[in-house]
Design a protein around this motif. Structure first.
Motif, mmCIF file in Angstrom:
data_model
loop_
_atom_site.group_PDB
_atom_site.id
_atom_site.type_symbol
_atom_site.label_atom_id
_atom_site.label_comp_id
_atom_site.label_asym_id
_atom_site.label_seq_id
_atom_site.Cartn_x
_atom_site.Cartn_y
_atom_site.Cartn_z
ATOM 1 N N ALA A 126 3.342 -1.349 9.366
ATOM 2 C CA ALA A 126 2.978 -1.833 8.027
ATOM 3 C C ALA A 126 2.834 -3.347 8.074
ATOM 4 O O ALA A 126 3.714 -4.049 8.602
ATOM 5 N N HIS A 127 1.719 -3.841 7.524
ATOM 6 C CA HIS A 127 1.459 -5.284 7.458
ATOM 7 C C HIS A 127 1.021 -5.631 6.038
ATOM 8 O O HIS A 127 0.368 -4.815 5.369
ATOM 9 N N ALA A 128 1.372 -6.837 5.603
ATOM 10 C CA ALA A 128 1.028 -7.237 4.236
ATOM 11 C C ALA A 128 0.747 -8.733 4.161
ATOM 12 O O ALA A 128 1.228 -9.520 4.984
ATOM 13 N N TYR A 129 -0.047 -9.096 3.127
ATOM 14 C CA TYR A 129 -0.438 -10.490 2.873
ATOM 15 C C TYR A 129 -0.010 -10.848 1.449
ATOM 16 O O TYR A 129 -0.426 -10.212 0.488
ATOM 17 N N ASN A 130 0.819 -11.888 1.356
ATOM 18 C CA ASN A 130 1.373 -12.306 0.070
ATOM 19 C C ASN A 130 0.375 -13.167 -0.691
ATOM 20 O O ASN A 130 -0.150 -14.142 -0.161
ATOM 21 N N SER A 131 0.109 -12.810 -1.944
ATOM 22 C CA SER A 131 -0.833 -13.574 -2.775
ATOM 23 C C SER A 131 -0.116 -14.221 -3.953
ATOM 24 O O SER A 131 -0.698 -14.433 -5.011
ATOM 25 N N ALA A 136 8.393 -14.021 -3.811
ATOM 26 C CA ALA A 136 8.530 -13.283 -2.552
ATOM 27 C C ALA A 136 7.808 -11.939 -2.626
ATOM 28 O O ALA A 136 7.858 -11.254 -3.642
ATOM 29 N N MET A 137 7.151 -11.600 -1.530
ATOM 30 C CA MET A 137 6.593 -10.262 -1.346
ATOM 31 C C MET A 137 7.632 -9.449 -0.560
ATOM 32 O O MET A 137 8.185 -9.924 0.436
ATOM 33 N N TRP A 138 7.897 -8.231 -1.018
ATOM 34 C CA TRP A 138 8.913 -7.428 -0.336
ATOM 35 C C TRP A 138 8.542 -5.951 -0.448
ATOM 36 O O TRP A 138 8.603 -5.363 -1.523
ATOM 37 N N VAL A 151 9.380 -5.334 5.008
ATOM 38 C CA VAL A 151 8.406 -6.384 5.317
ATOM 39 C C VAL A 151 8.463 -7.383 4.171
ATOM 40 O O VAL A 151 8.348 -6.999 2.998
ATOM 41 N N SER A 152 8.653 -8.674 4.484
ATOM 42 C CA SER A 152 8.806 -9.665 3.419
ATOM 43 C C SER A 152 8.174 -10.995 3.807
ATOM 44 O O SER A 152 8.098 -11.339 4.996
ATOM 45 N N GLY A 153 7.700 -11.698 2.798
ATOM 46 C CA GLY A 153 7.142 -13.026 3.004
ATOM 47 C C GLY A 153 7.221 -13.816 1.715
ATOM 48 O O GLY A 153 7.080 -13.248 0.622
ATOM 49 N N TYR A 154 7.450 -15.126 1.803
ATOM 50 C CA TYR A 154 7.609 -15.940 0.600
ATOM 51 C C TYR A 154 6.440 -16.902 0.433
ATOM 52 O O TYR A 154 5.969 -17.505 1.389
ATOM 53 N N ASN A 155 5.968 -17.000 -0.804
ATOM 54 C CA ASN A 155 4.912 -17.918 -1.214
ATOM 55 C C ASN A 155 3.536 -17.404 -0.768
ATOM 56 O O ASN A 155 3.400 -16.478 0.025
ATOM 57 N N THR A 185 2.196 -9.667 -5.820
ATOM 58 C CA THR A 185 0.796 -9.285 -5.674
ATOM 59 C C THR A 185 0.385 -9.349 -4.210
ATOM 60 O O THR A 185 0.696 -10.315 -3.506
ATOM 61 N N LEU A 186 -0.301 -8.315 -3.765
ATOM 62 C CA LEU A 186 -0.820 -8.257 -2.406
ATOM 63 C C LEU A 186 -2.297 -8.601 -2.410
ATOM 64 O O LEU A 186 -3.055 -8.113 -3.245
#
Length: 219
Positions: A126-131, A136-138, A151-155, A185-186
């Motif tokens: 699983a891969h994701a892009y934070n918009s 935080a995307m989680w 899977v997580s990413g900030y900003n 939002t992705l």
């Protein structure tokens, strides 16, 4: 003819007896060797039949890798992606709208879930892009109702991914969902697919797998 020549041309009775006894011994040895070979062949066949019987009873009859316990499905693999920006909240399941492949028809474009067509060991990515700006995307990979990996990413413009290998019983599901209590939002566009979900079956469940049930059936 001299006495000596007559003696040479006549076989001695004792020598004839020795020759006959020797021939008889050789014949006996050959018969014994043949019988021994027959016994060995029978033992080998009995052993082979025993092993085949155990293999069939254990349910581990093997064949070509592409048909290995995959039934009529053969290859089981899928890969999907997100081609539009998607707002996520409250444990929602990501429904990927772009299907790159779906061998075995395990992935549903209606629910976003992958349902295992057959029991086995599977790999999922699983891969994701934070918009999001300052958010935080989680997301999580979910097996049935249990979280496997996150899977997580900030900003904004942050990307992340994760991979897991897991045993599945036929009919069990795997999906990607938003983490409970998270809202984000992705990003996605038709020509910029960053958020993806992929998986494929790699083989039988080994009997030694601690996560597997009785006789290698994952639960």
């Amino acid at each position: 003819m001299s006495f000596e020549n007559r003696h040479k041309n006549q076989s001695h009775p004792l020598q004839s007896f020795i020759n006959i006894a020797t021939a008889s011994t050789h014949s006996t040895k050959l018969c014994a060797i043949r019988e021994n070979l027959k016994v060995q062949r029978m033992a080998y066949l009995e052993c082979l039949l025993f092993v085949v019987g155990l293999t069939i009873c254990s349910g581990r009859v093997t064949g070509p890798p592409q048909n290995d316990r995959s039934g009529k499905h053969g290859t089981i693999a899928f890969s999907v992606g997100l081609t539009s920006t998607l707002h996520m909240s409250y444990s929602e399941t990501i429904i990927y709208d772009k299907v790159f492949s779906n061998f075995g028809d395990g992935y549903s474009v209606d629910t976003g879930e992958f349902t295992a067509p057959d029991t086995g060991v599977y790999v999922f990515h699983a891969h994701a892009y934070n918009s999001n700006q300052d958010r935080a995307m989680w997301i999580e990979l979910i097996k049935n109702i249990d979280s496997l990996v996150s899977v997580s990413g900030y900003n904004s413009h942050s990307t992340a991914g994760n991979t897991v290998i897991v045993s599945l019983h036929k009919g069990e599901t795997v999906a990607v969902r938003a983490r409970p209590g998270q809202e984000f939002t992705l990003f996605g566009k038709s020509d910029q697919v960053y958020t993806t979900f992929s998986g494929y079956r790699i083989g039988e469940i080994p009997y030694s797998d601690p996560a597997a049930g009785f006789l290698g059936v994952g639960r």
